[in-house]
Design a protein around this motif. Sequence first.
Motif, short mmCIF file in Angstrom:
data_model
loop_
_atom_site.label_atom_id
_atom_site.label_comp_id
_atom_site.label_asym_id
_atom_site.label_seq_id
_atom_site.Cartn_x
_atom_site.Cartn_y
_atom_site.Cartn_z
N ASP A 1 -14.36 13.04 5.58
CA ASP A 1 -15.35 12.23 6.26
C ASP A 1 -14.66 11.20 7.14
N LEU A 2 -15.48 10.43 7.85
CA LEU A 2 -14.99 9.39 8.75
C LEU A 2 -15.44 8.02 8.26
N ASP A 3 -15.43 7.86 6.94
CA ASP A 3 -15.96 6.67 6.28
C ASP A 3 -14.85 5.64 6.13
N MET A 4 -14.83 4.65 7.03
CA MET A 4 -13.78 3.64 6.98
C MET A 4 -13.96 2.66 5.82
N PHE A 5 -15.17 2.49 5.31
CA PHE A 5 -15.33 1.65 4.12
C PHE A 5 -14.64 2.31 2.92
N SER A 6 -14.90 3.58 2.74
CA SER A 6 -14.25 4.32 1.65
C SER A 6 -12.74 4.36 1.83
N GLU A 7 -12.30 4.61 3.06
CA GLU A 7 -10.87 4.72 3.34
C GLU A 7 -10.15 3.41 3.05
N THR A 8 -10.76 2.31 3.45
CA THR A 8 -10.12 1.01 3.25
C THR A 8 -10.09 0.64 1.76
N ARG A 9 -11.17 0.97 1.04
CA ARG A 9 -11.15 0.74 -0.40
C ARG A 9 -10.03 1.55 -1.06
N THR A 10 -9.92 2.82 -0.69
CA THR A 10 -8.85 3.66 -1.25
C THR A 10 -7.48 3.10 -0.91
N ALA A 11 -7.31 2.64 0.33
CA ALA A 11 -6.03 2.06 0.74
C ALA A 11 -5.67 0.86 -0.12
N ALA A 12 -6.65 -0.01 -0.37
CA ALA A 12 -6.39 -1.21 -1.17
C ALA A 12 -6.05 -0.85 -2.61
N LEU A 13 -6.80 0.07 -3.19
CA LEU A 13 -6.56 0.45 -4.57
C LEU A 13 -5.23 1.19 -4.73
N LEU A 14 -4.95 2.10 -3.81
CA LEU A 14 -3.71 2.87 -3.90
C LEU A 14 -2.49 1.98 -3.71
N ALA A 15 -2.61 1.00 -2.82
CA ALA A 15 -1.49 0.08 -2.59
C ALA A 15 -1.10 -0.63 -3.88
N LYS A 16 -2.10 -1.00 -4.68
CA LYS A 16 -1.83 -1.68 -5.94
C LYS A 16 -1.11 -0.76 -6.93
N ALA A 17 -1.56 0.50 -6.98
CA ALA A 17 -0.94 1.45 -7.90
C ALA A 17 0.50 1.75 -7.49
N VAL A 18 0.72 1.96 -6.18
CA VAL A 18 2.07 2.30 -5.70
C VAL A 18 3.03 1.14 -5.90
N GLN B 1 2.59 -1.22 -8.06
CA GLN B 1 2.45 -1.69 -9.43
C GLN B 1 2.24 -3.21 -9.45
N ASP B 2 1.32 -3.62 -8.56
CA ASP B 2 1.04 -5.05 -8.38
C ASP B 2 -0.43 -5.20 -8.02
N ALA B 3 -1.21 -5.80 -8.90
CA ALA B 3 -2.66 -5.94 -8.66
C ALA B 3 -2.97 -6.83 -7.46
N ALA B 4 -2.01 -7.62 -7.01
CA ALA B 4 -2.23 -8.49 -5.85
C ALA B 4 -1.93 -7.80 -4.53
N ALA B 5 -1.41 -6.60 -4.58
CA ALA B 5 -1.02 -5.90 -3.35
C ALA B 5 -2.24 -5.58 -2.49
N LEU B 6 -2.10 -5.73 -1.18
CA LEU B 6 -3.14 -5.45 -0.19
C LEU B 6 -4.49 -5.96 -0.67
N ASP B 7 -4.60 -7.28 -0.75
CA ASP B 7 -5.84 -7.91 -1.21
C ASP B 7 -6.98 -7.63 -0.23
N ALA B 8 -8.20 -8.04 -0.61
CA ALA B 8 -9.39 -7.67 0.16
C ALA B 8 -9.31 -8.15 1.61
N PHE B 9 -8.89 -9.39 1.83
CA PHE B 9 -8.80 -9.90 3.20
C PHE B 9 -7.77 -9.10 4.00
#
Length: 446
Positions: free
Chosen positions: A318-335, A337-345
Amino acid sequence: MSDRIPEACDLLIEAGFVVPVVPHGVVLEHHAVAVTGGRIVAVLPVPEARSRFAPRETVSRPDAALIPGLVNAHTHNPMTLLRGVADDLPLKVWLQQHIWPIEAAVIGPDFVADGITLAIAEMLRGGTTCVNENYFFPDVQAATYKRHGFRARVGLPVIDFPTAWAASDDEYFDKADEVHDQWRDDALIATAFAPHAPYTVNDANFERVRMLADQLDIPVHLHLHETAQEVEQSLEKHGQRPIARLDRLGLVNERLIAIHMTQLTEAEIHLCAERGVSVVHCPESNLKLASGFCPACALERAGVNLAIGTDGCASNNDLDMFSETRTAALLAKAVAQDAAALDAFSALRAATLGGAKAIGFDDRVGSIEPGKEADLVCVDLSALETQPLHHVVSQLIYATGRQQVSDVWIAGRARLRQRMLVDIDIEGVLSNARQWRERIAGIRLS
């Protein structure tokens, strides 16, 4: 009381919250944005706006957040017509045994125009106002985006084998020059060189791209370090990792828009930071094709400009940038290993101003500031899925769905009004999509 005569303006958008992106980390409550001639002229509290301006139109959205239009920094939008045709396959098999053979059978001006029209309708309903496009027939792409009033930087393809667009190296470059010349002064459409990838473009063509990109002052949009296999093949063939090869050829600089970047050393991350490279993170496509993980947090913390892209619908889907950005933020934290990585802002910035900067549009769009063009999106946060509203930007990144986009403007022109597309024939778009489905279903793959 002031006796000052109110200033005329074209549009006044009043919102419960304005998230300007610049300054970083700011949310303005009960603010309005005034627009004249397609540009933002003021951002100010609603009472002051009502006193200062006499707008031709007022849009009041007290339960909404007003954000900059989302910038999809890497797309193959004609491939919207290939959504779901070859799922659950690794990249090489997916591309070489399915996508390329199907494209060979259907690609042409009609396929490109119809696919982009479908994509524009989907993107507008999801709050995206600008794309960095990478596909064939850029002349048709540009005309289609322009016809629908959609902002785009259109890639000028370069690849080492004949396609329906060009039969030889010289033809790729001659046609690139023609398309660039046609659109060089357009308000909405610009161009970039789009050499496909290090494994499909030879040194001589890369050197030609570098020289012409410098002369024409346009970016270079390139898939890079997408998979471990790409890196291994480059070491075998060239004795260098792909980014080192590009550096040898003079392409690792502020013009480079590097897509995917899942295979990076610490030294390569710092090289990108030093040279001003922008990286476009396409997490859902990378996840679906098992290509690897972009070190988004490490890139951002090193000072690399980070943008978000969906990739094409054939690999996302899909072309869903809301979903993509959420995935980017969550994946950044996992990669990281830091819950503060790529915060919402920071994630919202990557999806707006980061994308605009990557494609060289940050002087025009990407933030809500006076003087910039009014590419704006209202997101209704009153739904139960985004209540209670403790933190606006956290809700936008972690809880909001694209169906909550209510209104979209590009250069001050309404493109979506209370969830209704403006000047797009939805039934016609759907009918075209069904016809392409039938045609593609009839293709026999060897």
